[in-house]
Write an enzyme that holds these catalytic residues in place. Structure first.
Site, mmCIF file in Angstrom:
data_model
loop_
_atom_site.group_PDB
_atom_site.id
_atom_site.type_symbol
_atom_site.label_atom_id
_atom_site.label_comp_id
_atom_site.label_asym_id
_atom_site.label_seq_id
_atom_site.Cartn_x
_atom_site.Cartn_y
_atom_site.Cartn_z
ATOM 1 N N ARG A 175 0.791 -1.234 0.176
ATOM 2 C CA ARG A 175 0.094 0.011 -0.117
ATOM 3 C C ARG A 175 0.808 1.091 0.106
ATOM 4 N NH1 ARG A 175 -5.342 0.030 2.118
ATOM 5 N NH2 ARG A 175 -4.691 2.015 3.204
ATOM 6 N N ARG A 179 9.839 5.417 -3.070
ATOM 7 C CA ARG A 179 10.337 6.340 -4.047
ATOM 8 C C ARG A 179 11.770 6.915 -4.021
ATOM 9 N NH1 ARG A 179 6.009 9.998 -2.565
ATOM 10 N NH2 ARG A 179 4.124 9.135 -3.342
ATOM 11 N N ARG A 252 -9.006 -6.530 13.092
ATOM 12 C CA ARG A 252 -8.476 -5.888 14.235
ATOM 13 C C ARG A 252 -9.265 -4.640 14.590
ATOM 14 N NH1 ARG A 252 -4.683 -7.425 17.460
ATOM 15 N NH2 ARG A 252 -3.535 -5.615 17.402
ATOM 16 N N ARG A 283 -0.430 5.664 16.098
ATOM 17 C CA ARG A 283 -0.369 7.070 15.704
ATOM 18 C C ARG A 283 -0.944 8.072 16.598
ATOM 19 N NH1 ARG A 283 -2.989 5.039 9.761
ATOM 20 N NH2 ARG A 283 -4.511 4.096 10.718
ATOM 21 N N GLU A 303 -4.347 6.448 18.463
ATOM 22 C CA GLU A 303 -5.030 5.314 18.103
ATOM 23 C C GLU A 303 -4.351 4.142 18.660
ATOM 24 O OE1 GLU A 303 -5.694 6.068 13.696
ATOM 25 O OE2 GLU A 303 -5.488 3.709 13.529
ATOM 26 N N TYR A 351 -10.049 -4.842 2.744
ATOM 27 C CA TYR A 351 -9.392 -3.794 3.184
ATOM 28 C C TYR A 351 -9.480 -2.728 2.053
ATOM 29 C CZ TYR A 351 -4.987 -1.542 5.360
ATOM 30 O OH TYR A 351 -4.342 -0.669 5.980
ATOM 31 N N ASP A 353 -10.160 1.147 0.645
ATOM 32 C CA ASP A 353 -10.428 2.568 0.955
ATOM 33 C C ASP A 353 -11.543 3.284 0.521
ATOM 34 O OD1 ASP A 353 -7.944 2.681 2.454
ATOM 35 O OD2 ASP A 353 -6.634 3.235 0.748
HETATM 36 P P1 FAD Z 1 -18.439 1.256 7.409
HETATM 37 O O1 FAD Z 1 -17.973 2.600 7.321
HETATM 38 O O2 FAD Z 1 -17.963 0.319 8.562
HETATM 39 O O3 FAD Z 1 -20.096 1.226 7.449
HETATM 40 C C1 FAD Z 1 -20.736 0.144 7.969
HETATM 41 C C2 FAD Z 1 -21.818 0.546 8.868
HETATM 42 O O4 FAD Z 1 -22.663 -0.721 9.086
HETATM 43 C C3 FAD Z 1 -21.539 0.963 10.176
HETATM 44 O O5 FAD Z 1 -21.896 2.357 10.225
HETATM 45 C C4 FAD Z 1 -22.087 0.064 11.185
HETATM 46 O O6 FAD Z 1 -22.293 0.725 12.600
HETATM 47 C C5 FAD Z 1 -23.167 -0.528 10.570
HETATM 48 N N1 FAD Z 1 -23.527 -1.676 10.700
HETATM 49 C C6 FAD Z 1 -22.904 -2.849 10.997
HETATM 50 N N2 FAD Z 1 -23.504 -3.862 11.436
HETATM 51 C C7 FAD Z 1 -24.734 -3.444 11.604
HETATM 52 C C8 FAD Z 1 -26.083 -4.072 11.928
HETATM 53 N N3 FAD Z 1 -25.967 -5.400 12.418
HETATM 54 N N4 FAD Z 1 -27.137 -2.988 11.970
HETATM 55 C C9 FAD Z 1 -26.965 -2.006 11.909
HETATM 56 N N5 FAD Z 1 -26.022 -1.359 11.319
HETATM 57 C C10 FAD Z 1 -24.936 -2.079 11.184
HETATM 58 N N6 FAD Z 1 -9.956 5.271 3.562
HETATM 59 C C11 FAD Z 1 -9.259 6.252 2.761
HETATM 60 O O7 FAD Z 1 -9.405 6.193 1.603
HETATM 61 N N7 FAD Z 1 -8.455 6.991 3.449
HETATM 62 C C12 FAD Z 1 -7.899 6.727 4.655
HETATM 63 O O8 FAD Z 1 -7.237 7.613 5.002
HETATM 64 C C13 FAD Z 1 -8.361 5.912 5.526
HETATM 65 N N8 FAD Z 1 -8.243 5.961 6.623
HETATM 66 C C14 FAD Z 1 -8.867 4.985 7.475
HETATM 67 C C15 FAD Z 1 -8.337 4.850 9.004
HETATM 68 C C16 FAD Z 1 -8.950 3.898 9.712
HETATM 69 C C17 FAD Z 1 -8.699 3.807 11.305
HETATM 70 C C18 FAD Z 1 -10.044 2.841 9.081
HETATM 71 C C19 FAD Z 1 -10.505 2.021 10.303
HETATM 72 C C20 FAD Z 1 -10.373 3.192 7.821
HETATM 73 C C21 FAD Z 1 -9.900 3.816 7.154
HETATM 74 N N9 FAD Z 1 -10.123 4.013 5.694
HETATM 75 C C22 FAD Z 1 -9.422 5.029 4.731
HETATM 76 C C23 FAD Z 1 -11.048 3.177 5.109
HETATM 77 C C24 FAD Z 1 -12.473 3.529 5.173
HETATM 78 O O9 FAD Z 1 -13.264 3.829 6.552
HETATM 79 C C25 FAD Z 1 -13.499 2.601 4.555
HETATM 80 O O10 FAD Z 1 -13.178 2.382 3.266
HETATM 81 C C26 FAD Z 1 -15.044 3.182 4.447
HETATM 82 O O11 FAD Z 1 -15.345 3.801 5.684
HETATM 83 C C27 FAD Z 1 -15.840 1.813 4.365
HETATM 84 O O12 FAD Z 1 -17.187 2.096 4.476
HETATM 85 P P2 FAD Z 1 -18.132 1.148 4.507
HETATM 86 O O13 FAD Z 1 -19.638 1.451 4.355
HETATM 87 O O14 FAD Z 1 -18.045 -0.337 3.742
HETATM 88 O O15 FAD Z 1 -18.150 0.482 5.907
HETATM 89 N N1 UDP Z 2 3.215 0.648 7.812
HETATM 90 C C1 UDP Z 2 4.422 0.613 8.580
HETATM 91 N N2 UDP Z 2 5.047 1.834 9.199
HETATM 92 C C2 UDP Z 2 4.286 2.959 8.909
HETATM 93 C C3 UDP Z 2 3.036 2.807 8.374
HETATM 94 C C4 UDP Z 2 2.665 1.910 7.856
HETATM 95 O O1 UDP Z 2 4.913 -0.604 8.891
HETATM 96 O O2 UDP Z 2 4.976 3.972 9.640
HETATM 97 C C5 UDP Z 2 2.547 -0.868 7.398
HETATM 98 C C6 UDP Z 2 1.677 -1.356 8.261
HETATM 99 O O3 UDP Z 2 1.765 -2.627 8.182
HETATM 100 C C7 UDP Z 2 0.444 -0.837 7.862
HETATM 101 C C8 UDP Z 2 0.586 -0.854 6.511
HETATM 102 O O4 UDP Z 2 1.801 -0.445 6.173
HETATM 103 O O5 UDP Z 2 -0.520 -1.571 8.406
HETATM 104 C C9 UDP Z 2 -0.313 0.000 5.584
HETATM 105 O O6 UDP Z 2 -0.154 1.321 6.274
HETATM 106 P P1 UDP Z 2 -1.705 2.373 5.874
HETATM 107 O O7 UDP Z 2 -1.154 3.523 6.394
HETATM 108 O O8 UDP Z 2 -1.767 2.408 4.690
HETATM 109 O O9 UDP Z 2 -2.450 1.808 6.979
HETATM 110 P P2 UDP Z 2 -4.014 2.491 7.204
HETATM 111 O O10 UDP Z 2 -3.916 3.980 7.078
HETATM 112 O O11 UDP Z 2 -4.792 1.692 6.295
HETATM 113 O O12 UDP Z 2 -4.145 1.892 8.633
#
Ligand code: FAD
Ligand code: UDP
Length: 373
Positions: A175, A179, A252, A283, A303, A351, A353
């Site tokens: 991911r 560079r 996780r 982070r 986090e 996984y 985005d």
């Molecule tokens: P979700 O957002 O998980 O929505 C699912 C919903 O269903 C939830 O609100 C939940 O409460 C609901 N639900 C589940 N079960 C039930 C039930 N039984 N009854 C009623 N409701 C229910 N993506 C990026 O592009 N850039 C980023 O920088 C980025 N950072 C991230 C950082 C973190 C820490 C995490 C966890 C994810 C990150 N993502 C990022 C990914 C991004 O969050 C997801 O791609 C996106 O939110 C997924 O949308 P979704 O609708 O599939 O799921």
């Molecule tokens: N990672 C790492 N060191 C860092 C940042 C990321 O080893 O400083 C690794 C780690 O395994 C992580 C993966 O790269 O789960 C993907 O990172 P990303 O920032 O895409 O994770 P996310 O934002 O989805 O949690």
């Protein structure tokens, strides 16, 4: 409507996938009921304004995509700013630029040219004896050598995933760009930014005119919900939908610890990764920097990763061999389920985005409605 169902669609989950589907279906004159067990819309992209700062409640969310279509799509709801993600890594007090680039290599080894950096990495890779990388550890060492692996990858990865890096799939580390230029942009994508005013504003617009019931869990009234609409769009956990009949998929989870500080600038960057194994969090994010905030105070969030168990939020699927096999079995059941569409990160155990979620939802919309258009 051909039968006595109240809605055309029941959408389980008010996250990004559910919101895109609801918006597109309503646009086509379909009736939708959206339910979510949480007390707010937006799922994990939810942002909440506190003291003038948009808080990313479920961790840093930076929108990035290579698709002009998807970029135009989100910009049709709100305007995006020019934020470029450039996290820094803190390894026991030493600061390195991410992703792995000439700035990182220079700080670590004192090398100046790309050729010197490549030579250094090649030497470390050869010394490790890895020919064809088969897991995250081997992949990481092949890409950036053992020094970077030890300082910036191993500790972070093992606390993030709760597993040895050698037991994790290599795609996770792919991911991150590597560079040989002095460029700290975390993403290679053409388009990137943060919605001005936060992500919740996008989701609110998508749900305009759509009935949404919060604090409503599908499983607490399953029979009723299964009969309320002609079709279900399910975005919750696929194994839960099938009563965990083959066993639990692993996820996780995360805990967020948020703190307000009476200073204007705590860490000088939106995201700082703590890459040693001992610091319990992965982070710290300082929310104001996502929108170039100039407030007198600041809000930061630590986090902490943890293993998922029932009752916790499932944030990341663990796409290793064991879980991939188990998911396949659930996917077979899902494919045979009449009138239920499984979408989003949890129901497809991917996984993904945000841009990938939107892409998947729009593909589903096309499939679903092409017969009627
Ligand atoms: P979700 O957002 O998980 O929505 C699912 C919903 O269903 C939830 O609100 C939940 O409460 C609901 N639900 C589940 N079960 C039930 C039930 N039984 N009854 C009623 N409701 C229910 N993506 C990026 O592009 N850039 C980023 O920088 C980025 N950072 C991230 C950082 C973190 C820490 C995490 C966890 C994810 C990150 N993502 C990022 C990914 C991004 O969050 C997801 O791609 C996106 O939110 C997924 O949308 P979704 O609708 O599939 O799921
Ligand atoms: N990672 C790492 N060191 C860092 C940042 C990321 O080893 O400083 C690794 C780690 O395994 C992580 C993966 O790269 O789960 C993907 O990172 P990303 O920032 O895409 O994770 P996310 O934002 O989805 O949690």
């Amino acid at each position: 409507m051909t039968n006595n169902k109240t809605y055309d669609y029941l959408i389980v989950g008010a996250g990004l996938y559910g919101a895109v589907f609801a918006y597109e279906a309503s646009k086509r004159g379909k009736t939708c009921l959206v339910i979510d067990k949480r007390s707010h819309i937006g799922g994990n992209v939810y942002t909440e304004k506190v003291d003038g700062i948009n808080i990313h409640k479920y961790g840093a969310h930076i929108f990035h995509t290579n698709s002009k279509e998807i970029w135009d799509y989100v910009n049709g709801f709100v305007e995006f700013n020019r934020y470029t993600n450039s996290p820094v890594a803190n390894y026991k007090g030493e600061i390195y630029n991410l992703p792995f680039n000439m700035n990182t290599f220079n700080k670590l080894w004192g090398v100046i040219t790309p050729e010197e950096a490549k030579e250094k990495i090649e030497k470390q890779k050869n010394a490790s004896g890895i020919k064809e990388p088969k897991n995250l550890e081997e992949q990481a060492i092949s890409l950036v050598g053992t020094d970077i692996y030890e300082k910036l990858i191993k500790g972070y990865t093992e606390k993030q995933w709760g597993r040895a890096a050698a037991e994790l799939p290599d795609f996770i580390i792919k991911r991150l760009p590597v560079r040989f230029t002095y460029d700290n942009n975390y993403f290679n994508d053409k388009y990137q930014g943060i919605p001005i005013g936060g992500y919740t504003a996008i989701i609110e617009k998508m749900f305009q005119g759509v009935e949404v019931r919060l604090e409503t869990d599908f499983f607490e009234d399953r029979t009723n919900f299964e009969n309320i609409a002609q079709k279900i769009i399910f975005t919750g956990m696929i194994d839960e939908y099938f009563n965990y009949q083959f066993g639990e998929l692993e996820y996780r989870s995360l805990t967020f610890e948020t703190e307000k500080m009476e200073i204007p600038n705590y860490q000088g960057n939106a995201v700082v990764n703590y890459t040693d194994r001992e610091t319990p969090y992965t982070r710290i994010i300082e929310h104001k920097h996502f929108e170039f905030g100039t407030q007198d105070t600041t809000i930061v969030t630590k986090e902490y990763p943890s293993e998922w168990e029932k009752g916790k939020e499932s944030y990341y699927p663990i796409n290793d061999e064991k879980n991939s096999q188990l998911y396949k079995k659930y996917k077979e059941l899902a494919d045979n389920e009449d009138d239920v569409i499984f979408g989003g990160r949890l129901a497809t155990y991917k996984y993904y985005d945000m841009h990938q979620i939107i892409g998947a939802a729009l593909t589903q919309v096309e499939k679903e409605f092409k017969k009627n258009e």
